[in-house]
Write a protein that holds these residues in place. Structure first.
Motif, PDB file in Angstrom:
ATOM      1  N   THR A 198       0.657  19.775  33.126  1.00  0.00           N
ATOM      2  CA  THR A 198       1.931  20.380  33.482  1.00  0.00           C
ATOM      3  C   THR A 198       1.893  21.882  33.251  1.00  0.00           C
ATOM      4  O   THR A 198       1.444  22.334  32.195  1.00  0.00           O
ATOM      5  CB  THR A 198       3.061  19.751  32.640  1.00  0.00           C
ATOM      6  N   ASP A 199       2.351  22.635  34.230  1.00  0.00           N
ATOM      7  CA  ASP A 199       2.429  24.103  34.137  1.00  0.00           C
ATOM      8  C   ASP A 199       1.099  24.740  33.743  1.00  0.00           C
ATOM      9  O   ASP A 199       1.066  25.747  33.027  1.00  0.00           O
ATOM     10  CB  ASP A 199       3.519  24.532  33.151  1.00  0.00           C
TER      11      ASP A 199
ATOM     12  N   GLN B 285       0.562  28.606  34.545  1.00  0.00           N
ATOM     13  CA  GLN B 285       1.442  29.438  33.731  1.00  0.00           C
ATOM     14  C   GLN B 285       1.010  29.466  32.269  1.00  0.00           C
ATOM     15  O   GLN B 285       1.051  30.512  31.616  1.00  0.00           O
ATOM     16  CB  GLN B 285       2.899  28.936  33.824  1.00  0.00           C
ATOM     17  N   ARG B 286       0.578  28.314  31.756  1.00  0.00           N
ATOM     18  CA  ARG B 286       0.151  28.238  30.362  1.00  0.00           C
ATOM     19  C   ARG B 286      -1.124  29.044  30.121  1.00  0.00           C
ATOM     20  O   ARG B 286      -1.243  29.759  29.120  1.00  0.00           O
ATOM     21  CB  ARG B 286      -0.026  26.778  29.942  1.00  0.00           C
TER      22      ARG B 286
END
Length: 63
Positions: free
Chosen positions: A18-19, A22-23
């Protein structure tokens, strides 16, 4: 291809944390000369590693 391109491609995989993009970008942005930022970056990367370990039965790469 550079690391940004590789992260963007990996972020579009059918199975991806997930993400992810971005992470990873947040972790790179936190890499600075102070301990607090480095510690936060490591925590983000460890959380991504934990996500991946769930899919691969906790098999870690040995380097």
């Amino acid at each position: 291809m550079n690391e940004k391109g590789a992260v963007a491609i990996a972020g579009r995989f059918a199975i991806c944390p997930t993400d992810y993009q971005q992470r990873v970008e947040q972790a790179f942005a936190l890499l600075a000369a102070d301990t607090k930022s480095i510690t936060e970056a490591i925590a983000i990367l460890e959380s991504i590693e934990n996500d991946l370990n769930q899919w691969y039965e906790n098999r870690l790469l040995v380097m």
